[in-house]
Design an enzyme around this catalytic site. Sequence first.
Site, PDB file in Angstrom:
ATOM      1  N   SER A 133       0.832  -1.195   0.000  1.00  0.00           N
ATOM      2  CA  SER A 133       0.000   0.000   0.000  1.00  0.00           C
ATOM      3  C   SER A 133       0.875   1.256   0.000  1.00  0.00           C
ATOM      4  CB  SER A 133      -0.948  -0.039   1.198  1.00  0.00           C
ATOM      5  OG  SER A 133      -2.003   0.877   1.028  1.00  0.00           O
ATOM      6  N   ASP A 183      -9.304  -7.333  -4.455  1.00  0.00           N
ATOM      7  CA  ASP A 183      -8.644  -6.099  -4.013  1.00  0.00           C
ATOM      8  C   ASP A 183      -9.478  -4.885  -4.396  1.00  0.00           C
ATOM      9  OD1 ASP A 183      -6.650  -4.181  -3.296  1.00  0.00           O
ATOM     10  OD2 ASP A 183      -5.101  -5.661  -3.761  1.00  0.00           O
ATOM     11  N   HIS A 197      -7.186  -6.276  -0.187  1.00  0.00           N
ATOM     12  CA  HIS A 197      -6.082  -5.320  -0.162  1.00  0.00           C
ATOM     13  C   HIS A 197      -4.933  -5.801   0.731  1.00  0.00           C
ATOM     14  CE1 HIS A 197      -3.903  -1.596  -0.302  1.00  0.00           C
ATOM     15  NE2 HIS A 197      -4.131  -1.308   0.955  1.00  0.00           N
TER      16      HIS A 197
END
Length: 525
Positions: free
Chosen positions: A235, A452, A499
Amino acid sequence: MASAATNGDDNNFSSRPQQSPLASQRAKQSNTPSEQNSKFRMGSYFTLSYKEGFSQWWANIPAAVAEHTVLAYIPFLQQPPTHTHTGSAPPSDDPTMSVSESAAEKAPPVKTDDPYGPRRWHSRLVKLSGKNRALNEFSVERLTEQHNHNLVMLHGYGAGLGFFYKNFEGLSRLPGWKIYALDLLGMGRSSRPPFRIPNKDRQKSIMEAENWFIDALEEWRLERKIDKFTLLGHSLGGYMAVAYALKYPGHLNKLVLASPVGVPEDPYAVNAALPDPAESTLANEFTQDEQTVTTKSTPGDNNNFLNARSKAQANNSGDDASSNAPRKPLPKWLTYLWDANISPFSLVRWTGPFGPRFVSGWTSRRFSHLPSNEAQALHYYAYSLFRLRGSGEYALAYILAPGAFARSPLIRRIHGVGRQPIASASSSSSSIQAETKRENGIPIVFMYGENDWMDIAGGYAATQKILEEKERLLKSADEDERRNDNGSAKCIMIKKAGHHLYLDGWEDFNEVMREEMAEVSGKSS
């Protein structure tokens, strides 16, 4: 020392004077009424009752204790080493999380003897230059052979290295590797210096915000005397990994970007190749239930990931009629809070006794697929970090626009990774002359979860740009340059993951990572 490592009795932990704060706090945590564990529910949005939330706030568990509890779930590591230089005092007593330089706060390394070979685990605080600048580090290495390769792992926004607890053991099975996980400066249990960006110029302020993190990473590398390493970023950590590769070339063997933030231009970046904003925005980080994410696997053309590549290719050709679709406006209150640089963690701190209940709205969904004891340990860990003094979290508004799309998108610069000029010093009899050469490319791996919410098609578009840049450069390259070029790019999907793919699909994630690491080992042998 080794016997203490393999013994799960907390008395061994508390017998070391420098770690008595952890032992006492863990005891306090374990003495919490048993019904509190059973009440960590997954029902309403805020799963904790007011009474439970107040109890957790009153317990005031230090970040060092919470990190230690999470890392204790690493297989074969019953008593993880945990330094207490930072985060050993309750947040209400030390909200700034000041750095202690006492030698008594150090944690001796722990050795484990398990089916995958003896390993050494270490927890350290690495001091950097300047006032109150230090990075929290957790590492593991096999002892049966010399390690020639290093993997460095960077977490996402507001998180900490403890979130990788499902990966340390699996990744450290590979011979010849040492695994490092770092808390970004101003996050986790790294020091939290004041975050200030004096520059008013938009582009320069973005660069200063990036430098705040990546300069600390480079200084850590120099402190550890590491020349080359493989860098894994999740991320925001993935975004910073790209920024690091561009500013400090010549030190990466491979770059792995796990659901990186900031790749596309905007919600319809890469000509509307992304999911609709309702499906691919930061809001999903707080509303998506991981229990659904880790059990949902849609086959064939209904799979958003499988469609992303063809969409990106079609849109790059200008064939998609939806490329001019109007952009859905964000709520005004969200834009206001974002531009005012009011972070979600500010709300946790402001709400005081209601903070744990507020955090449970995220943790109950994010960790709903995990065993209840692990989910609760991660909840305590997340809350213990979120309530600490704001520092690195304030970089977000400089780097990302509302909705989690970068102000300086990586899609504009990702093709330069592994292609930067580097200066090498060659000494002559009386002087040192700087010779400049260009990097010959590095492998770049994009990884996304099957479900995701991040910009999956952006990863495919970035892959295309990287490969196109390689093709352009090799057209004018000589035979040696072509043979020595290491540049490559690819996208990989982790099934039944969202994610947080390193946690949702940790077994597949670890297997893919071991394959990528083995490829690095094979090239250097």
